[in-house]
Design a protein around this motif. Sequence first.
Motif, PDB file in Angstrom:
ATOM      1  N   TRP A 269       4.594   5.887   1.582  1.00 54.59           N
ATOM      2  CA  TRP A 269       3.654   4.997   1.532  1.00 54.59           C
ATOM      3  C   TRP A 269       3.313   4.485   2.895  1.00 54.59           C
ATOM      4  O   TRP A 269       2.083   4.319   3.477  1.00 54.59           O
ATOM      5  CB  TRP A 269       3.728   4.162   0.595  1.00 54.59           C
TER       6      TRP A 269
ATOM      7  N   VAL B 181       3.434  -2.800  -3.464  1.00 55.32           N
ATOM      8  CA  VAL B 181       2.877  -2.727  -2.168  1.00 55.32           C
ATOM      9  C   VAL B 181       1.721  -3.574  -1.794  1.00 55.32           C
ATOM     10  O   VAL B 181       1.675  -3.920  -0.674  1.00 55.32           O
ATOM     11  CB  VAL B 181       2.107  -1.060  -2.647  1.00 55.32           C
ATOM     12  N   LYS B 182       0.948  -4.035  -2.942  1.00 51.31           N
ATOM     13  CA  LYS B 182      -0.118  -4.911  -2.619  1.00 51.31           C
ATOM     14  C   LYS B 182       0.215  -6.177  -1.852  1.00 51.31           C
ATOM     15  O   LYS B 182      -0.580  -6.731  -1.066  1.00 51.31           O
ATOM     16  CB  LYS B 182      -0.861  -5.273  -3.937  1.00 51.31           C
TER      17      LYS B 182
ATOM     18  N   GLU C  95      -5.517   5.103  -2.955  1.00 44.58           N
ATOM     19  CA  GLU C  95      -6.335   3.682  -3.761  1.00 44.58           C
ATOM     20  C   GLU C  95      -5.225   3.304  -4.747  1.00 44.58           C
ATOM     21  O   GLU C  95      -5.288   2.198  -4.950  1.00 44.58           O
ATOM     22  CB  GLU C  95      -7.717   4.207  -4.203  1.00 44.58           C
TER      23      GLU C  95
ATOM     24  N   LYS D 106      -2.496   1.529  -3.513  1.00 47.97           N
ATOM     25  CA  LYS D 106      -2.756  -0.027  -3.089  1.00 47.97           C
ATOM     26  C   LYS D 106      -2.626  -1.128  -4.018  1.00 47.97           C
ATOM     27  O   LYS D 106      -2.710  -1.993  -3.866  1.00 47.97           O
ATOM     28  CB  LYS D 106      -4.227  -0.015  -2.220  1.00 47.97           C
ATOM     29  N   THR D 107      -2.661  -0.561  -5.230  1.00 49.40           N
ATOM     30  CA  THR D 107      -2.931  -1.514  -6.672  1.00 49.40           C
ATOM     31  C   THR D 107      -1.699  -1.839  -7.170  1.00 49.40           C
ATOM     32  O   THR D 107      -1.136  -2.511  -7.835  1.00 49.40           O
ATOM     33  CB  THR D 107      -3.797  -1.004  -7.722  1.00 49.40           C
TER      34      THR D 107
ATOM     35  N   GLU E 111      -0.475   4.410   5.070  1.00 47.56           N
ATOM     36  CA  GLU E 111      -1.003   3.098   5.171  1.00 47.56           C
ATOM     37  C   GLU E 111      -1.328   2.986   6.685  1.00 47.56           C
ATOM     38  O   GLU E 111      -2.513   2.688   6.943  1.00 47.56           O
ATOM     39  CB  GLU E 111      -0.122   1.850   4.719  1.00 47.56           C
TER      40      GLU E 111
ATOM     41  N   TYR F  97       0.947  -5.104   1.734  1.00 49.92           N
ATOM     42  CA  TYR F  97      -0.289  -4.227   2.490  1.00 49.92           C
ATOM     43  C   TYR F  97      -1.089  -4.869   3.492  1.00 49.92           C
ATOM     44  O   TYR F  97      -1.431  -6.114   3.502  1.00 49.92           O
ATOM     45  CB  TYR F  97      -1.292  -3.794   1.161  1.00 49.92           C
TER      46      TYR F  97
ATOM     47  N   ALA G 154      -4.400  -4.002   5.984  1.00 49.92           N
ATOM     48  CA  ALA G 154      -5.471  -3.355   6.123  1.00 49.92           C
ATOM     49  C   ALA G 154      -5.436  -2.355   7.621  1.00 49.92           C
ATOM     50  O   ALA G 154      -4.963  -2.713   8.464  1.00 49.92           O
ATOM     51  CB  ALA G 154      -6.888  -4.138   6.424  1.00 49.92           C
TER      52      ALA G 154
END
Length: 254
Positions: free
Chosen positions: A172, A212-213, A204, A207-208, A176, A216, A218
């Motif tokens: 991941w 991870v969230k 996607e 990301k939830t 990202e 995370y 951007a």
Amino acid sequence: MSEKHLQAGDVLPAYNGKLRLFAMRFCPYAERSVLVLNAKNIDYDLVFINLDHKPEWIFNFSPRGTVPALEYEQGKSIFDSNIINAYLDEKYPEKPLQASEPLRRAQDKMIVENFAPAQSAYYTAAFNPQNLQSDMVENFHKGLEGLQKELEVRGTKFLHGSDAGWVDLTIWPFLERFLCLPLIGKTEFAMDSSKYGLLLAYIEAMKTVPAVKSYYLAAETHAKFTESHAKGDPNYNMLDTSAVCCMRPRKKKE
Ligand SMILES: N[C@@H](CCC(=O)N[C@@H](CS)C(=O)NCC(=O)O)C(=O)O
């Protein structure tokens, strides 16, 4: 948790009995260990390190001065994301992240192995663009195609199954960061939705995932850091808000 990166001359924060991970906010390898700690609900502290002006004490925890390193007992540590994550999964078995079947574990490791050329291509594109060659771009897309194929064959939401596991959390941090490449002008690394529909849906879904969230960043943020790195002055502290709080306008004296 402070986002400030400690540097040469800064003192090592006092040990408070928790596991302590030495990291750098934009390091994908450190992120792997952060995600595993988060996913397993392990209580830990994070200490961020300025990798261009390393504090002397980091070498007591990580002999080469690399991150991540994990202080598992006061003054005792292990380093390397794969070593740390295997240790954490075995030491804290309540929520296992690796597949239970030996063959599936081996297949998961092969996914990570086959993905490595895509990671190298990303590193070159982001941090050494003058050395970028067309076969690296091909390797990058081969890596993504392989991943997408694997998702298709497995037919599960995540590579691990209905929840994200070790294999997902290991690759991941790179996915990202891949998303920032088109933002820094590397459009040949864009993930076209007509080709990568399943992979983009997976991204996607990742990301939830709570682990991870909460960590995370951007693509725009990664792009900013990468650009600062390209200018020779990596802005490690760009997310540190502690400096801003001291710049609030003061009330005028009567
Ligand atoms: N194989 C290591 C790689 C760690 C690594 O390369 N970390 C980079 C930051 S992303 C680092 O510490 N660089 C500093 C240096 O090499 O001096 C792992 O998986 O932990």
